[in-house]
Every structure is written in C-alpha cells, then in structure tokens.
Design an enzyme around this catalytic site. Structure first.
Site, PDB file in Angstrom:
ATOM      1  N   ALA A 237      -2.632  -1.491  -7.226  1.00 16.45           N
ATOM      2  CA  ALA A 237      -1.981  -2.404  -8.276  1.00 16.45           C
ATOM      3  C   ALA A 237      -0.540  -2.523  -8.029  1.00 16.45           C
ATOM      4  O   ALA A 237       0.249  -1.690  -8.405  1.00 16.45           O
ATOM      5  CB  ALA A 237      -2.368  -2.169  -9.667  1.00 16.45           C
ATOM      6  N   ASP A 417       2.372   1.718  -6.920  1.00 16.18           N
ATOM      7  CA  ASP A 417       1.051   1.304  -7.185  1.00 16.18           C
ATOM      8  C   ASP A 417       1.103   1.692  -8.553  1.00 16.18           C
ATOM      9  O   ASP A 417       1.198   3.252  -9.062  1.00 16.18           O
ATOM     10  CB  ASP A 417       0.321   2.414  -6.330  1.00 16.18           C
ATOM     11  CG  ASP A 417      -1.251   2.332  -6.480  1.00 16.18           C
ATOM     12  OD1 ASP A 417      -1.672   1.620  -7.385  1.00 16.18           O
ATOM     13  OD2 ASP A 417      -1.897   2.724  -5.517  1.00 16.18           O
ATOM     14  N   HIS A 418       0.643   0.952  -9.374  1.00 19.42           N
ATOM     15  CA  HIS A 418       0.577   0.983 -11.115  1.00 19.42           C
ATOM     16  C   HIS A 418      -0.571   1.632 -11.392  1.00 19.42           C
ATOM     17  O   HIS A 418      -0.826   2.076 -12.701  1.00 19.42           O
ATOM     18  CB  HIS A 418       0.671  -0.462 -11.616  1.00 19.42           C
ATOM     19  CG  HIS A 418       1.278  -0.416 -12.752  1.00 19.42           C
ATOM     20  ND1 HIS A 418       2.187   0.589 -13.274  1.00 19.42           N
ATOM     21  CD2 HIS A 418       1.415  -1.401 -13.790  1.00 19.42           C
ATOM     22  CE1 HIS A 418       2.534   0.343 -14.429  1.00 19.42           C
ATOM     23  NE2 HIS A 418       2.327  -0.820 -14.863  1.00 19.42           N
ATOM     24  N   ARG A 419      -1.464   2.021 -10.510  1.00 14.40           N
ATOM     25  CA  ARG A 419      -2.705   2.843 -10.674  1.00 14.40           C
ATOM     26  C   ARG A 419      -1.907   4.114 -11.226  1.00 14.40           C
ATOM     27  O   ARG A 419      -2.751   4.879 -12.298  1.00 14.40           O
ATOM     28  CB  ARG A 419      -3.827   3.089  -9.744  1.00 14.40           C
ATOM     29  CG  ARG A 419      -4.307   1.724  -9.335  1.00 14.40           C
ATOM     30  CD  ARG A 419      -5.340   2.189  -8.127  1.00 14.40           C
ATOM     31  NE  ARG A 419      -4.556   2.639  -7.072  1.00 14.40           N
ATOM     32  CZ  ARG A 419      -5.057   3.237  -5.841  1.00 14.40           C
ATOM     33  NH1 ARG A 419      -6.434   3.154  -6.026  1.00 14.40           N
ATOM     34  NH2 ARG A 419      -4.445   3.525  -4.977  1.00 14.40           N
TER      35      ARG A 419
END
Length: 446
Positions: A237, A417-419
């Site tokens: 993400a 990476d927004h995860r």
C-alpha cells in the site's frame, strides 16, 4: 579422448538458477581454457560461463531460454586423455531424465485430451474467468463444473493463475473429490447469483496498431522490470511523504573538495555518497524502516544494505546494493558508489551485488525532476527519491532577523508501505534524512 562436463557455476549465496540467453559456441567448435562458451542471465545481471579446459564442444544439454540450476551439467567438452566411464555417466543420466520427463509430459497430455470436455469454459453466474484461466482450463481438460468449484483468491473471488496451479497439483491425488462435492457447490453458486447482482468486469482494451506504428518487443530486462513493478503495486500500500532540504553547505563543501579528491583518488566526488550516508544514519535511528514483510510477520534486518538505482545506457534501471552501508566512512562510500555505478553501466556486476538490499535510494534529479513517487523495490518497505538541487530564493532566519537569500534546496520524496509503516514513522524518517543533510560540517575532511 576423455569428456569434461561443463557445469553452471555457483554465482552467489542467493542465486540458485540462471537462464541461458545465448550459446557462443556450437557443437564441433574448438574451445580454449577460460574462453566463454555461453551467456546466462540471473534476474538482471548477464554474465558468461567460461570453459575450464581446452577441447571441442561435443554436446549441448540445454537450449536458449532454458532455466538451469546451479551445479547442473550444461555442456560436454571432449578433451585430450583417456576415456573415463564415470565422466559420461552423469551426462547419460541427464539425457535419460530429460527423455523420461518428455514421455511423462506426452502421457499427461494424452490423458488430459481424453478427459477434456468439448464444451467451452465460460464465465458463469457471478464467476468471471479471465482469458488466461480459460486457456489453462482448456489445455488441462478442466470442465466447467470443475472450474466453478475452484476457490478464487483474486479480487472479488476471481480464480487466478496460481489458484489454477494449486488445483491442478492436487487434482491428480484426489480425482474423485470433484464429483462428490460438485452438486453442493453448484447449488451455492446458483444461490449467490440470485442474492447478489452480477458484477461486470471489463477486460483490458486491446491495442490496435495502425500501418505506420512500430511494434517493439520488450527486452528481457524490460519484461522483468515491468513484472516487478506491477507485483510491487499489487503487494504494498504505497504512501508518500515529501520534505524540502537546504543543502547549501553540502553544495559549497563539495565544490571546495571535489578537485582535491579527483587529483588524490583519481575519481569524481559526487553527491550520491553524501546522501547515502545520511540515509544509512537515518535507518539506524529508525530500524523499523529496515524491514521486510513475511505473511503476518515482520522481518527486522540486521544489516543496512542500501540499493542504489542506476540508469543503464539502454534506458533500463538496475539496483546495485551497498552492503553494510552504515559501516562505511565517506571515502569508502564514495569509492563503493563509483565502482558499482561504473560496472553497472558496462554490465559487469556480479549477481550477489544486486541481492539482499534492505532499502533503496533513487536519484530522479539526474533527469531534472524536482520530486517523484517511486515504486517500492520488493521485498523492502521504503524507497527515497532525491530531487534535483535547485538554486532558489529562501527565507533565512538569523538572530538579527529574517531576510531573503539564495540557497540550494532539494525535495526528498519518501514512498513507504502503509501496511507496516504509518505516516508518523514515514515522516520522521525523511525528516531525519533532512536534518543530517542540513547539519553538514563545512570543516569535514575526506
């Protein structure tokens, strides 16, 4: 005459296989020791496999585009000396194994042809099947009823290529399960189609070339890059944070030392090692950006290995890796950067030198861009784009008051990476890089 087996050499700890891209010698050609016999490719690096002996090439065991495992025999060279029975035994074993695989494949194709239904596979109910899935079903003899019971892991429950592979692997082990569960599952599909409206999925619009258009096939590296970029966007993400840094001190310091460095070391002092040093320090401060994601687990990397995106003459990019970048001083970093960049441009990187990166830096400013939104280099979770350094008017704060002055400034664009990396951590990291750059010591020696 004796025979020598030419094997695929070990090319690094993380390299297990290679693809044959071309044969430089043909059967019957005379070969000298250390002379290249064929060219191979491992991910992004091309290299040659030389002969260890003088002799004549008598047999090639693989063709172009075949994938070969490290340690496998790829060719047989006839050399001077007495024939040894043990030398040809492994070669015969390889040939027998290839023949056996061909026979098995032919039998499998015959069985599939016998089982294959004459009815074409179509999308049914709210189950949409892509052309690739339908082609696999047709080739493997998967009937419509079988296809409808395969669980899909794609978007909206679509059946993907991997779902088909998983089903086909287990299909031979339990051939009777399909008929047992078929009525129940078909009933479920019918129920779904009543309770849920059918979602129409449009396929990609085909590109139609006109008479004056030129069709250019992607290079091997271009295909790999395309595949990796799509996979990265589908995996991570992507979120971006931007910040502007004042690098006036670095600009002036480099101008003061670059000629001395060139005369003393015989190579250029660029901005890249300075920026990479700041990134390595920031990763030490924020180790949760030096990670990878493995399922539901986070792998926190012990070493800081910085990937450095470099442009190639053909327009493609390659990412050599500086191992243990936080352990290098500025001189060591400068020499490593120059060495990797120079060898990348002439195609002399070793497979190990593009492996095991933990974070990547790309310099979009080289091409005049002031900022960018780079795609993460999997399996990493962050990448920093360095924008062009610009001479701009800026507000300068002093104890006597603020005034307008000319400064050298640049944008830093951080994709993460927004995860696993939230906005606070992503912003704090790029802020730390900015602080290290702006705190540059003008009296520093190199």
């Amino acid at each position: 005459m004796a025979k020598f087996e030419l094997k695929l050499p070990k090319m690094g700890e993380s390299v297990a296989e290679a693809t044959i891209t071309s044969w430089l010698k043909e059967v019957g050609d005379t070969i000298e020791a250390d002379e290249a016999v064929l060219e191979i490719a491992t991910d992004k690096v091309d290299s040659e496999v030389p002969s260890e002996v003088d002799g004549v090439l008598v047999e090639k065991l693989f063709n172009v585009d075949d994938v070969v495992q490290v340690g496998q025999t790829i060719a047989v060279i006839e050399i001077e000396g007495e024939e040894q029975e043990t030398a040809s035994a492994p070669v015969e074993a390889v040939k027998d194994e290839v023949k056996e695989q061909e026979i098995v494949q032919e039998v499998a194709q015959t069985v599939v042809a016998a089982q294959q239904s004459v009815e074409p596979v179509i999308s049914s109910g709210d189950r949409f099947y892509s052309p690739l899935v339908r082609n696999i079903a047709k080739q493997e003899g998967v009937s419509q009823s079988e296809l409808d019971i395969i669980p899909g892991t794609g978007k909206d429950g679509r059946v993907t290529k991997n779902d088909m592979k998983a089903y086909l692997e287990n299909r031979g082990a339990k051939p009777t399960e399909v008929s047992q569960v078929q009525p129940v599952v078909e009933q479920k599909v019918e129920t779904k189609s009543v309770s849920k409206p059918v979602v129409q999925h449009q396929e990609a619009t085909p590109v139609i070339a006109s008479g004056g258009d030129e069709i250019i096939e992607m290079t091997r590296m271009g295909k790999l890059i395309s595949k990796h970029m799509v996979e990265s966007v589908q995996t991570s993400a992507h979120v971006q944070s931007f910040i502007e840094a004042d690098v006036t001190n670095i600009w002036n310091w480099r101008n003061k030392h670059k000629d001395i460095f060139k005369k003393r070391e015989g190579e250029n002092l660029t901005f890249t090692p300075i920026f990479l040093e700041a990134v390595a320090k920031a990763l030490r401060d924020y180790p949760m950006l030096n990670i990878s994601v493995q399922g539901d687990n986070i792998v926190k990397k012990k070493n800081i290995n910085l990937g450095m995106a470099a442009a190639l003459p053909d327009g493609n990019l390659i990412v050599p890796v500086i191992k243990d970048a936080d352990q290098l001083n500025l001189l060591g970093m400068a020499k490593k950067v120059n060495d990797l960049a120079n060898r990348a441009r002439i195609g002399e990187l070793k497979p190990d030198e593009i492996q095991d990166g933990t974070y990547t830096v790309t310099n979009v400013g080289t091409f005049g861009s002031i900022m960018g939104t780079p795609i993460i280099n999997q399996p990493q979770v962050g990448i920093l784009a360095l924008g062009a350094i610009r001479k701009v008017p800026a507000v300068i704060e002093t104890p006597e008051g603020d005034f307008i002055g000319i400064r050298y400034r640049m944008f830093l664009s951080h994709s993460y990476d927004h995860r696993v990396v939230n906005g606070a951590l992503g912003g704090q990291f790029v802020q730390a890089v900015k602080n290290y750059l702006e705190a540059w010591d003008m009296d520093r020696e190199i």
